[in-house]
Structures are given as C-alpha cells and as structure tokens.
Write a protein that holds these residues in place. Structure first.
Motif, PDB file in Angstrom:
ATOM      1  N   ILE A   1      40.571  49.508  45.153  1.00  0.00           N
ATOM      2  CA  ILE A   1      41.257  48.420  44.463  1.00  0.00           C
ATOM      3  C   ILE A   1      40.939  47.064  45.078  1.00  0.00           C
ATOM      4  O   ILE A   1      40.896  46.038  44.391  1.00  0.00           O
ATOM      5  N   ASP A   2      40.657  47.049  46.412  1.00  0.00           N
ATOM      6  CA  ASP A   2      40.372  45.789  47.087  1.00  0.00           C
ATOM      7  C   ASP A   2      38.890  45.603  47.386  1.00  0.00           C
ATOM      8  O   ASP A   2      38.519  44.786  48.243  1.00  0.00           O
ATOM      9  N   GLN A   3      38.016  46.380  46.701  1.00  0.00           N
ATOM     10  CA  GLN A   3      36.570  46.194  46.836  1.00  0.00           C
ATOM     11  C   GLN A   3      36.061  45.339  45.685  1.00  0.00           C
ATOM     12  O   GLN A   3      36.486  45.495  44.549  1.00  0.00           O
ATOM     13  N   MET A   4      35.132  44.462  46.012  1.00  0.00           N
ATOM     14  CA  MET A   4      34.568  43.581  44.997  1.00  0.00           C
ATOM     15  C   MET A   4      33.774  44.421  43.999  1.00  0.00           C
ATOM     16  O   MET A   4      32.911  45.210  44.396  1.00  0.00           O
ATOM     17  N   PRO A   5      34.056  44.300  42.695  1.00  0.00           N
ATOM     18  CA  PRO A   5      33.302  45.084  41.713  1.00  0.00           C
ATOM     19  C   PRO A   5      31.860  44.584  41.606  1.00  0.00           C
ATOM     20  O   PRO A   5      31.574  43.389  41.750  1.00  0.00           O
ATOM     21  N   LEU A   6      30.961  45.520  41.382  1.00  0.00           N
ATOM     22  CA  LEU A   6      29.530  45.199  41.219  1.00  0.00           C
ATOM     23  C   LEU A   6      29.026  45.819  39.935  1.00  0.00           C
ATOM     24  O   LEU A   6      29.365  46.954  39.601  1.00  0.00           O
ATOM     25  N   VAL A   7      28.215  45.076  39.217  1.00  0.00           N
ATOM     26  CA  VAL A   7      27.617  45.561  37.972  1.00  0.00           C
ATOM     27  C   VAL A   7      26.132  45.228  37.990  1.00  0.00           C
ATOM     28  O   VAL A   7      25.692  44.296  38.703  1.00  0.00           O
TER      29      VAL A   7
ATOM     30  N   PRO B   1      44.553  39.255  46.373  1.00  0.00           N
ATOM     31  CA  PRO B   1      43.256  39.056  47.039  1.00  0.00           C
ATOM     32  C   PRO B   1      42.176  38.788  45.994  1.00  0.00           C
ATOM     33  O   PRO B   1      42.255  39.236  44.860  1.00  0.00           O
ATOM     34  N   ILE B   2      41.112  38.074  46.420  1.00  0.00           N
ATOM     35  CA  ILE B   2      40.061  37.680  45.474  1.00  0.00           C
ATOM     36  C   ILE B   2      39.351  38.893  44.886  1.00  0.00           C
ATOM     37  O   ILE B   2      39.018  38.927  43.701  1.00  0.00           O
ATOM     38  N   ALA B   3      39.124  39.933  45.743  1.00  0.00           N
ATOM     39  CA  ALA B   3      38.433  41.131  45.236  1.00  0.00           C
ATOM     40  C   ALA B   3      39.297  41.845  44.199  1.00  0.00           C
ATOM     41  O   ALA B   3      38.808  42.258  43.139  1.00  0.00           O
ATOM     42  N   ARG B   4      40.608  41.987  44.470  1.00  0.00           N
ATOM     43  CA  ARG B   4      41.491  42.659  43.531  1.00  0.00           C
ATOM     44  C   ARG B   4      41.633  41.854  42.237  1.00  0.00           C
ATOM     45  O   ARG B   4      41.631  42.412  41.135  1.00  0.00           O
ATOM     46  N   ALA B   5      41.727  40.537  42.365  1.00  0.00           N
ATOM     47  CA  ALA B   5      41.857  39.707  41.171  1.00  0.00           C
ATOM     48  C   ALA B   5      40.589  39.760  40.329  1.00  0.00           C
ATOM     49  O   ALA B   5      40.643  39.853  39.096  1.00  0.00           O
ATOM     50  N   THR B   6      39.408  39.718  41.005  1.00  0.00           N
ATOM     51  CA  THR B   6      38.131  39.803  40.269  1.00  0.00           C
ATOM     52  C   THR B   6      38.017  41.134  39.547  1.00  0.00           C
ATOM     53  O   THR B   6      37.618  41.203  38.374  1.00  0.00           O
ATOM     54  N   ARG B   7      38.352  42.218  40.250  1.00  0.00           N
ATOM     55  CA  ARG B   7      38.269  43.551  39.638  1.00  0.00           C
ATOM     56  C   ARG B   7      39.229  43.665  38.448  1.00  0.00           C
ATOM     57  O   ARG B   7      38.868  44.208  37.388  1.00  0.00           O
ATOM     58  N   ALA B   8      40.439  43.118  38.573  1.00  0.00           N
ATOM     59  CA  ALA B   8      41.407  43.206  37.481  1.00  0.00           C
ATOM     60  C   ALA B   8      40.948  42.417  36.266  1.00  0.00           C
ATOM     61  O   ALA B   8      41.039  42.885  35.124  1.00  0.00           O
ATOM     62  N   LEU B   9      40.430  41.208  36.489  1.00  0.00           N
ATOM     63  CA  LEU B   9      39.960  40.404  35.355  1.00  0.00           C
ATOM     64  C   LEU B   9      38.749  41.041  34.684  1.00  0.00           C
ATOM     65  O   LEU B   9      38.633  41.050  33.447  1.00  0.00           O
ATOM     66  N   HIS B  10      37.856  41.604  35.503  1.00  0.00           N
ATOM     67  CA  HIS B  10      36.652  42.218  34.926  1.00  0.00           C
ATOM     68  C   HIS B  10      36.999  43.420  34.052  1.00  0.00           C
ATOM     69  O   HIS B  10      36.542  43.531  32.896  1.00  0.00           O
ATOM     70  N   TYR B  11      37.829  44.309  34.594  1.00  0.00           N
ATOM     71  CA  TYR B  11      38.115  45.538  33.857  1.00  0.00           C
ATOM     72  C   TYR B  11      39.164  45.344  32.752  1.00  0.00           C
ATOM     73  O   TYR B  11      39.336  46.214  31.909  1.00  0.00           O
ATOM     74  N   SER B  12      39.881  44.208  32.774  1.00  0.00           N
ATOM     75  CA  SER B  12      40.800  43.927  31.663  1.00  0.00           C
ATOM     76  C   SER B  12      40.154  43.064  30.588  1.00  0.00           C
ATOM     77  O   SER B  12      40.808  42.643  29.632  1.00  0.00           O
TER      78      SER B  12
END
Length: 413
Positions: free
Chosen positions: A159-165, A127-138
């Motif tokens: 895990i499936d929530q869009m990360p926010l900063v 999912p886009i939210a999980r992929a975004t979160r994984a790329l951001h935190y890695s």
C-alpha cells in the motif's frame, strides 16, 4: 554472481536499472540502494499482455480485470544490471538501437496522476506513495474515490509502495485521461451511488426498528394479559376468602345463639334441649320460621333493658344519653335502609367517635349485639352478616330507640 537488480533498502522495492533507482529516489527521497541477485519479476498477462512486477501487482490486475492467467518471463528478461549510467550518443549500431528500444519498452515508470488531487491528499496526511497509488487505481476520478480505495486496500502489503507501470502504458493512460467534465460526471456518479447506498441502509434500519417496535408491542400485550389474569385470580381468591370468613362468622353467631338459648332455658328452669330429639321434629329452616313471631318480642325486652341501663348509669347527663340513643338509631336506620352495604354493617370498636358516643357507655354495645352485630377479628369490629339482617328486629330496635328519645320519663321509674 552479477547483480540482476537494485534493491531499495528503505522500502524493499526491486529496480531493474540505475535510471529506475534514480527516479525512485526522486519520487520517494529514498537513498539506500544495494545490488541484488534477485531478478525483477516479469509476469505477463496472457489475455492483455500487461507485465506485472510483483505478486501483489498481479493480484490487483486480476481483481480489476478478472484476468487470471499469467506467463512468468522473468528468466527471459533477467540480465546483469549495468551500474554505469549509459551515455547519450547520436550515432550507434542497429543492435544498440534495438537494445535501447527493447529496454525502453520494458521500462517501468511512475504513473501520472492529478497533481492538484495529489497535493490535497498529501495535505490530509496521506504518504505520497499511498496517495499516488490510490489516485492511479481509482482512475484519477475524485478525492472521494481515492479515499475509498485506500480504505478498501489499507491492508495490502504494497500500500505504501510507489506504483509502477510500463512506459507505453503511461503514454496510453495520458491519452485516455479524463477531462474535467468527465471527472465532474464521475464524481457526481459516485455521490449518487453513495446517496443510494445511504438511503438503502436507512430503509433497512427502519425495517429493523419496525420489527423491534412490533416485538416490544407483543411483549407489552402479553405482559398486560398476564397481569389481568393474575388480577382475576386474586379477586377470585379474595371472594373465596370472604365467603369462608362469612361462613365462619355465621357459624359463630349460630353457636352464640344456641348458647343464649340454652342460657335462657336454664334461667327459666327448663331442662336442656335435646338436639337429637329436636332435629326430626322440624327442619332447621322451619324452626327458624316458627320462632320469628316470638323473636322480636323477646329481643325488644332485652333492648329496653340495655337502654334503661344506659340511662340509669348516666342519669345526670341527659345530653350524652340522648346523643347515644340518636347514634344507635343512626346505626340501626342505616342498616335497615341499606342492608346490602357492608360499610353500614361494620363498626370499628376503637373508633374514637364511636367510643365517645356509644362504646364507653354501659349497654351501648350490648344493644347492637341484640340487633345482630357480633365481634370479629379479636374484638376489633362489630359486624352484622348480610344473611343475619332481620328487618323485624331492626324495626323493633328503632321503635325502642324512638320511645326512649321522646319519652321524658324513660328509665326514671
């Protein structure tokens, strides 16, 4: 009570403004929002001042940085949400500018990630939210690092929530984004680390396999030792049984000799021998020695009688008689030449060849019994014990057989 946030009905995320709700809808395609009286958390790290909007985000920050002290400033920053989208204006008071600057500093946005790697992860089914979160935190380092992060955090609640900063953190992240060369070096480092980990695992497995081989080798040696020990015990038991059998055979022969001796005394008209009177006179060994000179002569006469009876009962079959004499001479000669070989001292009575040559002829078996053979195991074998082999008797038997074979008038008169 006025609403303090907007809640996404699809994923449950709390949003501080209409602008955040619009951005969330654009990123996730969620369209179900409702006003909520629950304020968005504002947990500020006491060490680096990073704001966290949820307990999960706070735990992740602690896991990455080790910072564990946070100040809850939710009540200070909570304010009623304005459902009207603010209009853009060139002019304004200093107060409105300050308010806009304050809201901008607190505004949370989706972090920027590598779009190419994001599309590749989406093509893999993430999912886009999980992929975004994984790329951001890695750290946007590589596809492998993002997949490893997902594998380590797949049980996280968000895990499936869009990360926010924070927006300022987004700008800082864009400044320190890795160059292609740095990303390549980072990927190389991750591959090297994975290779070393694999080599270490292979060495560990090899040690385990070596331990297993050593254990199996010890078990095989122990099993072989036990088998050899059992074999030695079995051989000892067989030897003991053979000795006992030989002892019984000697005792049986001795009893038969005593019976024959008594029968001869009876035929000669002599009184029965008194064993108690004979015992003190001479020891048993000396008595055996004293009879040796006489024994062959007596047995020779019995041998001649057996051979003569065999010849007379088959007087019309000279070839058969001669073959019987030669067979008996072979048996006697084998024992005389090889007294220690048991195979020459044991004859199976139901052997077809033996029956045809000797066993079926009257006097053949009697001749072997005079030589010392005796029937054993239910009259199945003729056996001559080693300690009963008398060379004088065998020589006498050989002489009688040679005389019977070479003398054409033997048994005629």
């Amino acid at each position: 009570m006025a609403g303090l946030s907007l809640r996404c009905g699809d994923c449950g995320a709390l949003l501080k403004s209409v602008e955040e709700a619009q951005e969330h809808a654009e990123l996730t395609s969620h369209a179900n929002f409702s006003e909520s009286t629950e304020a968005v958390l504002n947990l500020v790290c006491s060490t680096c001042s990073k704001p966290c909007r949820s307990k999960t985000e706070m735990d992740l920050h602690t896991k990455r940085t080790g910072h564990a002290e946070f100040a809850d400033k939710t009540s200070e920053t909570a304010k009623p949400i304005d459902l009207e989208k603010p209009a853009k204006a060139d002019g304004g008071t200093e107060e409105s500018a300050a308010g806009a600057e304050s809201s901008q500093s607190e505004e949370m946005v989706v972090p920027e990630v590598d779009q190419k790697m994001l599309e590749e992860l989406e093509s893999m089914g993430f999912p886009i939210a999980r992929a975004t979160r994984a790329l951001h935190y890695s750290g946007n380092s590589s596809i492998e690092a993002a997949i490893n992060w997902v594998a380590e955090h797949e049980d996280d609640a968000d895990i499936d929530q869009m990360p926010l900063v924070p927006m300022n953190a987004k700008s800082e992240d864009s400044k320190i984004a890795l160059t292609p060369e740095e990303m390549k070096m980072k990927a190389q480092e991750l591959r090297e680390r994975a290779r070393k980990k694999k080599e270490e695992e292979e060495r560990r497995m090899e040690r385990e396999r070596e331990k297993e081989r050593i254990r199996i080798g010890k078990e095989l040696l122990e099993a072989k030792r036990i088998e050899e020990e059992n074999e030695r015990k079995r051989i000892l038991m067989l030897r003991k049984a053979e000795k006992e059998e030989e002892k019984r055979a000697r005792e049986k022969i001795r009893q038969r000799l005593e019976e024959d001796k008594a029968e001869r005394r009876r035929k000669l008209g002599l009184p029965p021998e008194n064993p108690e009177a004979a015992k003190p006179a001479t020891p048993p060994v000396e008595e055996k020695k004293s009879f040796l000179p006489v024994k062959p002569v007596t047995k020779a006469e019995h041998m001649r009688d057996c051979l003569r009876s065999l010849k007379q009962h088959n007087k019309d079959e000279d070839a058969k008689v001669k073959r019987a004499f030669q067979t008996l001479l072979t048996y006697v000669g084998n024992v005389a030449r090889n007294p220690d070989e048991e195979k020459f001292r044991k004859i199976r009575l139901n052997n077809p060849s033996f029956q045809d040559r000797v066993g079926s002829l009257q006097g053949g078996i009697q001749f072997l019994e005079i030589c010392g053979f005796e029937k054993l195991e239910g009259d199945e074998f003729l056996f001559l014990p080693r300690d009963k082999v008398d060379m004088a008797v065998l020589n006498s038997a050989g002489s009688e057989l040679n005389s019977a074979i070479n003398n054409p008038f033997f048994g005629v008169l």
